[in-house]
Design a protein around this motif. Structure first.
Motif, PDB file in Angstrom:
ATOM      1  N   SER A   1       0.833  -1.198   0.000  1.00  0.00           N
ATOM      2  CA  SER A   1       0.000   0.000   0.000  1.00  0.00           C
ATOM      3  C   SER A   1       0.869   1.251   0.000  1.00  0.00           C
ATOM      4  O   SER A   1       0.637   2.193  -0.746  1.00  0.00           O
ATOM      5  N   ALA A   2       1.883   1.243   0.834  1.00  0.00           N
ATOM      6  CA  ALA A   2       2.722   2.439   0.985  1.00  0.00           C
ATOM      7  C   ALA A   2       3.583   2.698  -0.255  1.00  0.00           C
ATOM      8  O   ALA A   2       3.687   3.822  -0.732  1.00  0.00           O
TER       9      ALA A   2
ATOM     10  N   GLY B   1       4.280   3.063  -3.811  1.00  0.00           N
ATOM     11  CA  GLY B   1       3.481   3.210  -5.028  1.00  0.00           C
ATOM     12  C   GLY B   1       4.025   4.318  -5.899  1.00  0.00           C
ATOM     13  O   GLY B   1       5.230   4.606  -5.875  1.00  0.00           O
ATOM     14  N   LEU B   2       3.125   4.937  -6.637  1.00  0.00           N
ATOM     15  CA  LEU B   2       3.526   6.064  -7.474  1.00  0.00           C
ATOM     16  C   LEU B   2       4.216   7.132  -6.631  1.00  0.00           C
ATOM     17  O   LEU B   2       5.115   7.817  -7.099  1.00  0.00           O
ATOM     18  N   GLY B   3       3.786   7.242  -5.381  1.00  0.00           N
ATOM     19  CA  GLY B   3       4.385   8.220  -4.479  1.00  0.00           C
ATOM     20  C   GLY B   3       5.877   8.019  -4.329  1.00  0.00           C
ATOM     21  O   GLY B   3       6.628   8.986  -4.220  1.00  0.00           O
ATOM     22  N   ASN B   4       6.322   6.779  -4.313  1.00  0.00           N
ATOM     23  CA  ASN B   4       7.741   6.500  -4.128  1.00  0.00           C
ATOM     24  C   ASN B   4       8.532   6.598  -5.428  1.00  0.00           C
ATOM     25  O   ASN B   4       9.637   7.107  -5.460  1.00  0.00           O
TER      26      ASN B   4
ATOM     27  N   TYR C   1      -5.231   8.151  -9.537  1.00  0.00           N
ATOM     28  CA  TYR C   1      -4.076   7.255  -9.381  1.00  0.00           C
ATOM     29  C   TYR C   1      -4.055   6.253 -10.532  1.00  0.00           C
ATOM     30  O   TYR C   1      -3.009   5.941 -11.101  1.00  0.00           O
TER      31      TYR C   1
ATOM     32  N   PHE D   1       1.353  11.041   2.304  1.00  0.00           N
ATOM     33  CA  PHE D   1       0.851  10.368   1.108  1.00  0.00           C
ATOM     34  C   PHE D   1       1.566   9.034   0.933  1.00  0.00           C
ATOM     35  O   PHE D   1       0.951   7.993   0.691  1.00  0.00           O
ATOM     36  N   SER D   2       2.878   9.076   1.097  1.00  0.00           N
ATOM     37  CA  SER D   2       3.665   7.876   0.839  1.00  0.00           C
ATOM     38  C   SER D   2       3.358   6.763   1.843  1.00  0.00           C
ATOM     39  O   SER D   2       3.390   5.587   1.492  1.00  0.00           O
TER      40      SER D   2
ATOM     41  N   SER E   1       0.526   6.258   3.117  1.00  0.00           N
ATOM     42  CA  SER E   1      -0.913   5.947   2.997  1.00  0.00           C
ATOM     43  C   SER E   1      -1.694   6.330   4.246  1.00  0.00           C
ATOM     44  O   SER E   1      -2.594   5.610   4.669  1.00  0.00           O
TER      45      SER E   1
ATOM     46  N   SER F   1      -0.856  -0.590  -4.404  1.00  0.00           N
ATOM     47  CA  SER F   1      -1.407   0.571  -3.695  1.00  0.00           C
ATOM     48  C   SER F   1      -2.872   0.780  -4.035  1.00  0.00           C
ATOM     49  O   SER F   1      -3.680   1.128  -3.174  1.00  0.00           O
TER      50      SER F   1
ATOM     51  N   LEU G   1      -6.394   1.330  -1.875  1.00  0.00           N
ATOM     52  CA  LEU G   1      -7.286   2.489  -1.944  1.00  0.00           C
ATOM     53  C   LEU G   1      -8.738   2.045  -2.055  1.00  0.00           C
ATOM     54  O   LEU G   1      -9.645   2.718  -1.575  1.00  0.00           O
TER      55      LEU G   1
HETATM   56  N1  TRP Z   1       1.081   5.488  -0.594  1.00  0.00           N
HETATM   57  C1  TRP Z   1       0.706   5.470  -1.965  1.00  0.00           C
HETATM   58  C2  TRP Z   1       1.889   5.844  -2.826  1.00  0.00           C
HETATM   59  O1  TRP Z   1       2.905   6.236  -2.329  1.00  0.00           O
HETATM   60  C3  TRP Z   1      -0.445   6.377  -2.279  1.00  0.00           C
HETATM   61  C4  TRP Z   1      -1.519   6.389  -1.269  1.00  0.00           C
HETATM   62  C5  TRP Z   1      -1.917   7.448  -0.543  1.00  0.00           C
HETATM   63  C6  TRP Z   1      -2.299   5.302  -0.863  1.00  0.00           C
HETATM   64  N2  TRP Z   1      -2.888   7.079   0.309  1.00  0.00           N
HETATM   65  C7  TRP Z   1      -3.152   5.773   0.129  1.00  0.00           C
HETATM   66  C8  TRP Z   1      -2.332   3.984  -1.250  1.00  0.00           C
HETATM   67  C9  TRP Z   1      -4.035   4.926   0.751  1.00  0.00           C
HETATM   68  C10 TRP Z   1      -3.225   3.143  -0.616  1.00  0.00           C
HETATM   69  C11 TRP Z   1      -4.055   3.605   0.377  1.00  0.00           C
HETATM   70  O2  TRP Z   1       1.802   5.803  -4.018  1.00  0.00           O
END
Ligand code: TRP
Length: 467
Positions: free
Chosen positions: A38-39, A41-44, A125, A246-247, A249, A340, A344
């Motif tokens: 989950s953590a 993802g695109l954020g990283n 996303y 965000f990263s 989650s 991720s 969501l």
């Molecule tokens: N953490 C995810 C990322 O870094 C994006 C994200 C934000 C997310 N909030 C979330 C993913 C809640 C799953 C659930 O890309």
């Protein structure tokens, strides 16, 4: 009675005629893979490198690490803890804990805001993940071989300008997400992350190895890790803190939903540290996979959101085995995004599953269809509706949805979760659930969720909204 049902479910006889007890991760490792999935993802892999690039490299990295430790980990512990205490989806969980400890089920609104935000985030996303999906065949077929920056920018522009294409890739990605979540926690999400997360780590390592051999690794490492405090500004701190939330989650009840399936004997503080550590390590590693290649070609690390989709293909296009490793890179983004996006969708499905009799399959399909249709706003914001600019100065509907979720809903959710864990939940109840002995560590956590996290998040949100 609850215990007996839980026992049945764990013994594998859960799907009887009686409404099944909440599902449970089969092991601590399975949970960690799902939470890290989950953590990470695109954020990283997309956002962190370009934010580090525009934020002056190491200055951003340093501030980011501080935010993860001081605010990220304590709030992550809170979310996991509240989820496990309630063992329900985010809305019912917050409502019932609110009734029990705060005298009002109105706390359920925190879950409502989170679930709505999660589905909105999923809607865009999936579109961005769709870009990465579109790039897989592009790289594999050698589209970028010998391309210069202008040709690469043109290719990206052409992708964004084509609503039908964007829509197709977005649909494919969202369909994959729905197919996984539909199958449930154990046979859907857990099976997916058990395969995808090792693949993700492997691809990341392969790409760092490639960057080390074929790129300018020393310059990238210096860029990311030589501290330069002169670049630390309030804006940078704000950007880093927002990115940390965000990263990890946080703030949407996603970790709360995953915490609801967490076995009783798993230590939450230790697990939270592992999740935050793995997430941060993946972000830094993504930086070490990208910047050596960017520097080897004298490209601009501060390119911004186009870093991965415009700058990087140019670099791959000019390198030995660039098509191969470029393909791996975009598969990596898709895999990271998929683990991720299931996280969501899951909180919303779990939340409504508590409150309706529709069942998981119908809820997943319905919520997925909603995110899919809502994603059209993002799809069109890059082409036919690109002059709809509700925020002014070039900022489209996509920017609006991103802005509302990231700057309003996530900080609001995170603040309320910290306040609940720090002030509303009894001191002892929290301490026992975290499995901490009375003493310094518990005191530190309490101070962070009571004072540091709410204040920091509010100041940040305020600056973002006003500034
Ligand atoms: N953490 C995810 C990322 O870094 C994006 C994200 C934000 C997310 N909030 C979330 C993913 C809640 C799953 C659930 O890309």
């Amino acid at each position: 009675m609850v215990g007996a049902e839980g026992g049945l479910d764990r013994a594998g006889a859960g799907d009887g005629a009686v409404r099944a007890a909440p599902p449970m991760w089969s092991s601590r490792l399975a949970f960690i893979l799902a939470a890290v999935g989950s953590a990470v993802g695109l954020g990283n892999i997309w956002k962190f490198p370009y934010m580090a690039g525009t934020g002056g490299g190491s200055a951003f990295v340093l501030v980011y690490l501080g935010c993860v430790l001081l605010v990220g980990v304590p709030v992550l512990m809170s979310e996991l803890m509240l989820g496990r205490m309630a063992r329900k989806g985010p809305i019912t969980a917050m409502a019932s804990l609110g009734r029990r400890f705060g005298g009002t089920p109105a706390w359920g609104l925190v879950g409502v805001v989170g679930v709505v935000a999660a589905v909105l985030i999923l809607s865009f996303y999936s579109v961005v993940a769709g870009w990465a999906l579109a790039y897989v065949p592009k790289l594999a077929s050698g589209t970028f071989a010998g391309a210069d920056a202008a040709r690469s920018a043109e290719a990206f522009g052409a992708l964004l300008a084509d609503p039908a294409g964007l829509f197709l890739w977005h649909s494919a990605f969202l369909l994959a997400t729905v197919l996984i979540v539909m199958r449930g926690v154990r046979s859907g999400i857990e099976v997916a992350v058990t395969w995808l997360m090792p693949l993700l780590f492997l691809m990341l390592l392969v790409l760092v190895g490639y960057a080390a051999v074929a790129g300018d690794f020393a310059r990238a490492a210096g860029y990311l890790f030589t501290p330069d405090f002169s670049k630390v500004t309030p804006e940078l701190v704000i950007a880093a803190a927002g990115q940390a939330f965000f990263s990890l989650s946080l703030g949407l009840g996603a970790m709360l939903a995953y915490g609801a399936y967490l076995p009783e004997d798993v230590s939450i503080p230790r697990t939270a540290v592992v999740i935050a550590g793995a997430d941060t390590l993946c972000a830094l590693t993504a930086g070490l996979a990208i910047f050596p290649i960017v520097f080897a070609h004298d490209l601009d690390p501060a390119e911004g959101p186009g870093l991965v989709f415009v700058t990087l293909p140019v670099a791959f296009g000019g390198m030995p085995f660039g098509s191969l490793f470029g393909t791996v890179f975009f598969v990596l983004i898709v895999v990271a995004a998929l683990t991720s996006s299931v996280a969501l969708l899951e909180p919303a499905v779990a939340a409504l599953d508590d409150r309706t009799r529709l069942g998981r399959v119908r809820l997943t399909v319905g919520l997925g269809a909603f995110a899919w249709l809502f994603g059209l706003l993002t799809v069109f914001s890059f082409n036919i509706w690109s002059d709809v600019q509700p925020l002014g100065d070039g900022r489209t509907l996509f920017d609006l949805i991103d802005w509302i979720t990231a700057n309003l809903m996530i900080p609001l959710g995170a603040t309320l979760i910290a306040v609940f864990a720090g002030w509303v939940l009894g001191r002892e109840a929290g301490r026992l659930e975290l499995g901490l002995p009375p003493g310094a560590v518990h005191g530190l956590w309490l101070a962070l969720v009571r004072y540091v996290a709410p204040l920091a998040i509010l100041v940040i949100a305020w600056r973002k909204i006003v500034g």
